[in-house]
Design a protein around this motif. Structure first.
Motif, short mmCIF file in Angstrom:
data_model
loop_
_atom_site.label_atom_id
_atom_site.label_comp_id
_atom_site.label_asym_id
_atom_site.label_seq_id
_atom_site.Cartn_x
_atom_site.Cartn_y
_atom_site.Cartn_z
N GLY A 204 72.92 2.58 47.69
CA GLY A 204 74.08 2.44 46.80
C GLY A 204 74.49 3.74 46.13
O GLY A 204 75.25 3.72 45.16
N LYS A 205 74.05 4.87 46.63
CA LYS A 205 74.30 6.18 46.04
C LYS A 205 75.79 6.49 45.90
O LYS A 205 76.58 6.26 46.82
CB LYS A 205 73.63 7.26 46.90
N ILE A 206 76.15 6.99 44.72
CA ILE A 206 77.49 7.53 44.49
C ILE A 206 77.32 9.04 44.31
O ILE A 206 76.72 9.50 43.34
CB ILE A 206 78.15 6.92 43.23
N PHE A 207 77.83 9.81 45.26
CA PHE A 207 77.62 11.25 45.23
C PHE A 207 78.60 11.95 44.29
O PHE A 207 79.77 11.59 44.22
CB PHE A 207 77.78 11.83 46.64
N THR A 208 78.09 12.95 43.60
CA THR A 208 78.93 13.83 42.79
C THR A 208 79.04 15.18 43.50
O THR A 208 78.31 15.47 44.46
CB THR A 208 78.32 14.06 41.40
N ILE A 209 79.91 16.04 43.00
CA ILE A 209 80.04 17.37 43.59
C ILE A 209 78.75 18.16 43.38
O ILE A 209 78.37 18.99 44.22
CB ILE A 209 81.25 18.12 43.00
N ARG A 210 78.02 17.89 42.29
CA ARG A 210 76.72 18.54 42.08
C ARG A 210 75.77 18.22 43.24
O ARG A 210 75.04 19.09 43.72
CB ARG A 210 76.10 18.07 40.76
N ASP A 211 75.79 16.97 43.70
CA ASP A 211 74.96 16.59 44.85
C ASP A 211 75.37 17.36 46.10
O ASP A 211 74.53 17.78 46.89
CB ASP A 211 75.08 15.09 45.12
N VAL A 212 76.67 17.52 46.28
CA VAL A 212 77.17 18.26 47.44
C VAL A 212 76.72 19.71 47.37
O VAL A 212 76.28 20.30 48.37
CB VAL A 212 78.71 18.17 47.52
N ALA A 215 73.09 19.97 48.33
CA ALA A 215 72.94 19.85 49.79
C ALA A 215 73.36 21.14 50.48
O ALA A 215 72.74 21.57 51.46
CB ALA A 215 73.75 18.67 50.31
N MET A 216 74.41 21.77 49.97
CA MET A 216 74.86 23.05 50.54
C MET A 216 73.79 24.13 50.38
O MET A 216 73.53 24.91 51.30
CB MET A 216 76.16 23.50 49.86
N ILE A 217 73.18 24.19 49.20
CA ILE A 217 72.13 25.19 48.96
C ILE A 217 71.01 25.02 49.97
O ILE A 217 70.51 25.99 50.55
CB ILE A 217 71.59 25.07 47.52
N LYS A 218 70.60 23.77 50.21
CA LYS A 218 69.49 23.53 51.13
C LYS A 218 69.88 23.78 52.58
O LYS A 218 69.09 24.31 53.36
CB LYS A 218 68.95 22.11 50.93
N ALA A 542 80.36 17.17 37.82
CA ALA A 542 80.21 15.77 37.41
C ALA A 542 81.15 14.83 38.16
O ALA A 542 80.97 13.61 38.15
CB ALA A 542 80.44 15.64 35.91
N MET A 543 82.14 15.38 38.84
CA MET A 543 83.16 14.56 39.49
C MET A 543 82.60 13.87 40.72
O MET A 543 81.83 14.44 41.49
CB MET A 543 84.34 15.44 39.89
N GLU A 544 82.97 12.60 40.90
CA GLU A 544 82.53 11.87 42.09
C GLU A 544 83.29 12.38 43.31
O GLU A 544 84.46 12.73 43.23
CB GLU A 544 82.73 10.37 41.87
N VAL A 545 82.58 12.41 44.43
CA VAL A 545 83.09 13.08 45.62
C VAL A 545 84.43 12.50 46.08
O VAL A 545 85.37 13.24 46.40
CB VAL A 545 82.05 13.02 46.76
#
Length: 561
Positions: A204-212, A215-218, A542-545
């Motif tokens: 049920g994950k809601i991704f934020t831009i922080r999550d993106v 993922a980009m860093i990794k 903080a914004m949702e993707v």
């Protein structure tokens, strides 16, 4: 006996006649993997017997006696396990990495929007079956398309990479780590939209831009660390294999796979067919190089989804004797590593700020811009140039030194250092339109004649600095001799504007580039909204993707049919 059978029998007889002699001339058997090499040395008589009875079946039987059967093997190659462990268990606590990732994110989206201005790009985009819309699917920035995540990853990946204008990483292998955003953004957007509509993807994950950004860093780190000491181009493989591996790893975690499943997906990426570099080099340079990263992104998402459905992995995909990646595609060598996975690559990534040019030429084009201004101040022009010597690094010579090679298409021009420098020297500019067939630059007799006057010469120190972890400069120096015998002082640029050593200097230019790429697509109000959001880290992260991607949707794009 048929002619076919006679031919096969004769070929087999010839093979068995030639192989022992050829193998006996080598210092080591090419099919001996690291597993074989650790066994007790063979006596000379036994070694001669093995050579004399060489056959494919014999090598397979030998491998079977020294390699655990798949059913009994429970361990993964350590290189696979290290990536899976990093993705699942390594927190990213570097604010420098997150700040750099934000700049990369904005720049990469802008590059994708710029790519949409070229029909060669947009003709490949959209649903596989025209008119298809996937409910809660991935939305493609700058277009009206809403697609499944596999095709969405291709669309975003292809447009990002089309103009060779996104970030870059140069080492033993080179590449563009932000290519991975094609897979990352497609999956994050699809999962978020699906879960908001009542689904339960990834718990049920809601991704934020922080999550993106994380993922980009990794993804940057995986691709970049594999590239530091391991040259895939030297064995004929394209660097997008690393995009596929890195994207598969981070997308697997995003999809909710556990660490073992992520390892399974990574092994599937390594065993998958790998792209040859054929389409990047004479005489076959072509536009596939511009969508190769999109292809890698869609393969990554597709493989991760297969593992999500229960597909298992290939634990020793790298090290398996005879059939593993190392023996088949890497000349028997194992990967070497300079450092453990962390956030080094994102912190040190190179931005393409000034010119849409292959990165090994960036400093040469910058030097050309300075020389253009110098000639103008002298009352002279590119027509007064007799010859130019470009002092450069080995990778530049190997990849983009094409002094006399005909420029057949866009792909030839944006991978020719002589062409790019000539356009700058003649016109005082270098834009994406300068690579287009039939354009002012592509048809200029002066550009063509000047291109053939530019000779590249490797400087070993430039090459050493290129590989030095503390420097990683991409140096070029141009010396111009004029028709009247005047020799201008050499202009040397060691670090391009987008280099870590010039990062603060580059930031305003990166933002101006992003703005320039937004403007053809959106209203003044939308452009200002996106610029303000991009420069407000807390608000952006903080914004949702899905909400952020919606800002880029263009239902009536003038660039997409």
């Amino acid at each position: 006996m048929s002619a076919v059978n006679r031919g096969l029998r004769q070929a087999t007889k010839s093979l068995h006649t030639r192989l022992p002699q050829r193998i006996s001339q080598r210092s080591a058997l090419p099919l001996l993997s690291s597993t074989f090499k650790t066994a007790a040395p063979l006596a000379p008589a036994a070694l001669h017997a093995r050579r004399s009875n060489f056959s494919t079946m014999a090598s397979l039987q030998s491998a079977a006696t020294t390699t655990p059967s798949p059913a009994g093997h429970k361990g993964y190659d350590p290189e696979i396990q290290d990536i899976a462990d990093y993705v699942h268990n390594k927190p990213i606590d570097s604010e420098l990495a997150f700040d750099t990732a934000r700049w990369v994110f904005l720049d990469t989206l802008g590059c994708g929007l710029e790519g949409l201005q070229f029909k060669e790009c947009t003709k490949l985009l959209g649903p596989i079956v025209p008119g298809t819309v996937v409910p809660n699917g991935t939305k493609v920035p700058g277009t009206p398309y809403q697609l499944d995540p596999v095709n969405g990853a291709f669309n975003i990946g292809a447009m990002i990479r089309w103009l060779d204008y996104n970030d870059c990483w140069l080492a033993a292998e080179w590449g563009h780590p932000s290519d991975n955003l094609g897979a990352i953004l497609a999956v994050a957007d699809w999962i978020t939209r699906t879960n908001k509509a009542g689904g339960n993807l990834a718990g049920g994950k809601i991704f934020t831009i922080r999550d993106v950004l994380e993922a980009m860093i990794k993804a940057h780190e995986i691709q970049g660390c594999l590239a530091l000491l391991n040259s895939f181009n030297k064995v004929g493989l394209d660097h997008v294999v690393l995009v596929k591996v890195a994207s598969t790893a981070v997308v697997s975690k995003m999809l909710g796979l556990n660490e073992k499943q992520t390892a399974d997906a990574i092994t599937q990426a390594w065993v998958d067919g790998q792209s040859l570099r054929t389409y990047r080099h004479t005489p076959n340079t072509m536009s596939r190089k511009s969508w190769a990263a999109g292809d890698a992104c869609q393969r990554a998402v597709n493989l991760a989804l297969k593992v999500l459905k229960g597909e298992s992995g290939v634990p020793t995909v790298l090290s398996a004797p005879v059939w593993g990646f190392y023996d088949v595609l890497f000349k028997g060598k194992k990967f070497e590593f300079q450092r453990p996975y962390g956030s080094y690559v994102m912190e040190n990534v190179l931005f393409k700020v000034s010119y849409p040019a292959e990165f090994h030429s960036q400093t040469a084009v910058e030097a050309s811009e300075k020389i253009h201004a110098q000639l103008k101040a002298m009352g002279k022009s590119a027509a007064d140039i007799k010859e130019i010597t470009c002092r450069t690094h080995e990778a530049c010579v190997r990849i983009i030194d094409k002094q006399f090679k005909p420029m057949d298409n866009f792909a030839d021009r944006d991978h020719c250092i002589q062409y790019m420098c000539s356009v700058m020297l003649v016109f005082g500019r270098l834009t994406a339109n300068d690579y287009v067939d039939g354009g002012e630059a592509a048809t200029s007799p002066l550009v063509e004649s000047l291109r053939k006057k530019i000779k590249c010469v490797e400087d070993p120190q430039f090459t050493a600095d290129y590989h030095d972890p503390a420097l990683r400069t991409i140096s070029n120096g141009l010396t111009v001799e004029l028709n009247d015998g005047t020799v201008l002082p050499e202009v040397v640029i060691e670090a391009p504007l987008g280099h870590r050593l010039r990062r603060e200097e580059a930031k305003p230019v990166i933002m101006a580039k992003y703005k320039r790429h937004l403007e053809p697509h959106y209203s003044t109000e939308k452009v200002e909204q996106l610029l303000e959001l991009g420069q407000n880290p807390k608000k952006l992260e903080a914004m949702e993707v899905d909400q952020y991607v919606d800002l880029y949707v263009s239902e009536n794009s003038k660039f997409v049919n």
